[in-house]
Design an enzyme around this catalytic site. Sequence first.
Site, PDB file in Angstrom:
ATOM      1  N   ARG A  83       0.797  -1.232   0.000  1.00  0.00           N
ATOM      2  CA  ARG A  83       0.000   0.000   0.000  1.00  0.00           C
ATOM      3  C   ARG A  83       0.818   1.264   0.000  1.00  0.00           C
ATOM      4  NH1 ARG A  83      -2.626  -2.070   5.353  1.00  0.00           N
ATOM      5  NH2 ARG A  83      -0.518  -2.959   5.329  1.00  0.00           N
ATOM      6  N   ARG A 114       9.580 -10.068  -0.345  1.00  0.00           N
ATOM      7  CA  ARG A 114       9.412 -10.622  -1.686  1.00  0.00           C
ATOM      8  C   ARG A 114      10.653 -11.264  -2.289  1.00  0.00           C
ATOM      9  NH1 ARG A 114       4.111 -11.553  -2.023  1.00  0.00           N
ATOM     10  NH2 ARG A 114       2.865  -9.688  -1.659  1.00  0.00           N
TER      11      ARG A 114
HETATM   12  C1  FAD Z   1       4.932 -15.023   1.017  1.00  0.00           C
HETATM   13  C2  FAD Z   1       3.696 -14.156   1.119  1.00  0.00           C
HETATM   14  C3  FAD Z   1       2.449 -14.731   1.103  1.00  0.00           C
HETATM   15  C4  FAD Z   1       1.299 -13.937   1.204  1.00  0.00           C
HETATM   16  N1  FAD Z   1       0.075 -14.533   1.170  1.00  0.00           N
HETATM   17  C5  FAD Z   1      -1.043 -13.784   1.268  1.00  0.00           C
HETATM   18  C6  FAD Z   1      -2.348 -14.378   1.264  1.00  0.00           C
HETATM   19  O1  FAD Z   1      -2.489 -15.588   1.162  1.00  0.00           O
HETATM   20  N2  FAD Z   1      -3.445 -13.556   1.360  1.00  0.00           N
HETATM   21  C7  FAD Z   1      -3.329 -12.198   1.500  1.00  0.00           C
HETATM   22  O2  FAD Z   1      -4.347 -11.513   1.617  1.00  0.00           O
HETATM   23  N3  FAD Z   1      -2.125 -11.594   1.484  1.00  0.00           N
HETATM   24  C8  FAD Z   1      -0.984 -12.348   1.377  1.00  0.00           C
HETATM   25  N4  FAD Z   1       0.239 -11.738   1.368  1.00  0.00           N
HETATM   26  C9  FAD Z   1       0.295 -10.265   1.351  1.00  0.00           C
HETATM   27  C10 FAD Z   1       0.711  -9.691   2.708  1.00  0.00           C
HETATM   28  O3  FAD Z   1      -0.218 -10.026   3.718  1.00  0.00           O
HETATM   29  C11 FAD Z   1       0.831  -8.141   2.633  1.00  0.00           C
HETATM   30  O4  FAD Z   1      -0.445  -7.595   2.341  1.00  0.00           O
HETATM   31  C12 FAD Z   1       1.783  -7.683   1.554  1.00  0.00           C
HETATM   32  O5  FAD Z   1       2.954  -8.460   1.570  1.00  0.00           O
HETATM   33  C13 FAD Z   1       2.113  -6.184   1.782  1.00  0.00           C
HETATM   34  O6  FAD Z   1       2.888  -6.050   2.942  1.00  0.00           O
HETATM   35  P1  FAD Z   1       2.831  -4.737   3.863  1.00  0.00           P
HETATM   36  O7  FAD Z   1       1.465  -4.509   4.396  1.00  0.00           O
HETATM   37  O8  FAD Z   1       3.946  -4.895   4.864  1.00  0.00           O
HETATM   38  O9  FAD Z   1       3.261  -3.600   2.804  1.00  0.00           O
HETATM   39  P2  FAD Z   1       2.763  -2.081   2.712  1.00  0.00           P
HETATM   40  O10 FAD Z   1       1.329  -2.017   2.505  1.00  0.00           O
HETATM   41  O11 FAD Z   1       3.649  -1.438   1.679  1.00  0.00           O
HETATM   42  O12 FAD Z   1       3.078  -1.486   4.118  1.00  0.00           O
HETATM   43  C14 FAD Z   1       4.436  -1.275   4.518  1.00  0.00           C
HETATM   44  C15 FAD Z   1       4.458  -1.139   6.036  1.00  0.00           C
HETATM   45  O13 FAD Z   1       3.757   0.050   6.397  1.00  0.00           O
HETATM   46  C16 FAD Z   1       3.047  -0.192   7.589  1.00  0.00           C
HETATM   47  N5  FAD Z   1       1.618  -0.033   7.318  1.00  0.00           N
HETATM   48  C17 FAD Z   1       1.020   0.049   6.119  1.00  0.00           C
HETATM   49  N6  FAD Z   1      -0.296   0.221   6.260  1.00  0.00           N
HETATM   50  C18 FAD Z   1      -0.536   0.224   7.581  1.00  0.00           C
HETATM   51  C19 FAD Z   1      -1.698   0.346   8.384  1.00  0.00           C
HETATM   52  N7  FAD Z   1      -2.918   0.482   7.848  1.00  0.00           N
HETATM   53  N8  FAD Z   1      -1.581   0.322   9.731  1.00  0.00           N
HETATM   54  C20 FAD Z   1      -0.366   0.181  10.298  1.00  0.00           C
HETATM   55  N9  FAD Z   1       0.798   0.052   9.607  1.00  0.00           N
HETATM   56  C21 FAD Z   1       0.697   0.074   8.263  1.00  0.00           C
HETATM   57  C22 FAD Z   1       3.380  -1.612   8.060  1.00  0.00           C
HETATM   58  O14 FAD Z   1       4.497  -1.551   8.916  1.00  0.00           O
HETATM   59  C23 FAD Z   1       3.771  -2.290   6.776  1.00  0.00           C
HETATM   60  O15 FAD Z   1       4.646  -3.398   6.955  1.00  0.00           O
HETATM   61  C24 FAD Z   1       1.412 -12.522   1.285  1.00  0.00           C
HETATM   62  C25 FAD Z   1       2.689 -11.950   1.294  1.00  0.00           C
HETATM   63  C26 FAD Z   1       3.818 -12.735   1.212  1.00  0.00           C
HETATM   64  C27 FAD Z   1       5.186 -12.079   1.227  1.00  0.00           C
END
Ligand code: FAD
Length: 221
Positions: free
Chosen positions: A81, A166
């Site tokens: 996001r 990733r």
């Molecule tokens: C191996 C793997 C398997 C996965 N399998 C699935 C699956 O089966 N189903 C599924 O739905 N998703 C899946 N995902 C997606 C995963 O759950 C995350 O949505 C995706 O990797 C984005 O990560 P993120 O939220 O850290 O990144 P970003 O959205 O870029 O956020 C970066 C960081 O900002 C902070 N942040 C962002 N938004 C908020 C918020 N609203 N509140 C607080 N802190 C925030 C957090 O610290 C976050 O780590 C998978 C991911 C991986 C790597």
Amino acid sequence: MIKTYDDIAVQVLRCTESPAKLICDAASQTMHQHIEECPNMYTLVKFLLNSEHHSVFEHASITFHLRGISRSLLAQITRHRTFKFTSSSQHYQDYREYPVVIGKDQFEKYREFYGTAFACIYEVYEELLKTGVPKEEARQVLPNAAGVNLVVTADARNLINFFRQRRCQRNVNEMIQVADAMWGHAKTWFPELFSIVGAPCFMNGKCNQGHMQAESCKNAG
Ligand SMILES: Cc1cc2nc3c(=O)[nH]c(=O)nc-3n(C[C@H](O)[C@H](O)[C@H](O)COP(=O)(O)OP(=O)(O)OC[C@H]3O[C@@H](n4cnc5c(N)ncnc54)[C@H](O)[C@@H]3O)c2cc1C
């Protein structure tokens, strides 16, 4: 036209100039009234990374152009996001002009299945368009493999998070290939940071995936 993940093109459109200097200047502001020259940017960047003073990394950003990725990858990467995205539209563009994108080994093994399925889908898509169905409705028959081009802008802080997640071998092959290509560019752009950023096993010497660890890593011991 059937293409594979090997045909995906990852390029850099724009990036912040001298990112290490900018980040070190920002860090210097925390300790001094005026910005002071950093004597060793590799050391300071590593310290900032390890001490989790990550907000300074948000000053630097990079814009990638991903061409020929699949809609499956689009669904995954847009979960990050904090990135900014612009993708090709299925409302205005004719998707007969895009390839379908699948893994090379799977295609070689199951060429007939994939070939038959895609030929059928694109025949139906074409018929719907000819019948006058608008593109944004006809697109509903397109497969996950439908190719798409994407412009992605990320700041260095969130790229750390992206590469930690990733570049892990648990991801699907397409994601690993795209993330690796993005990492290659990021390392050239900002070596002080990205040469020490990767999956947890790379950064901490230990996998964090527990029983979900990739088979290839289990087999590697
Ligand atoms: C191996 C793997 C398997 C996965 N399998 C699935 C699956 O089966 N189903 C599924 O739905 N998703 C899946 N995902 C997606 C995963 O759950 C995350 O949505 C995706 O990797 C984005 O990560 P993120 O939220 O850290 O990144 P970003 O959205 O870029 O956020 C970066 C960081 O900002 C902070 N942040 C962002 N938004 C908020 C918020 N609203 N509140 C607080 N802190 C925030 C957090 O610290 C976050 O780590 C998978 C991911 C991986 C790597």
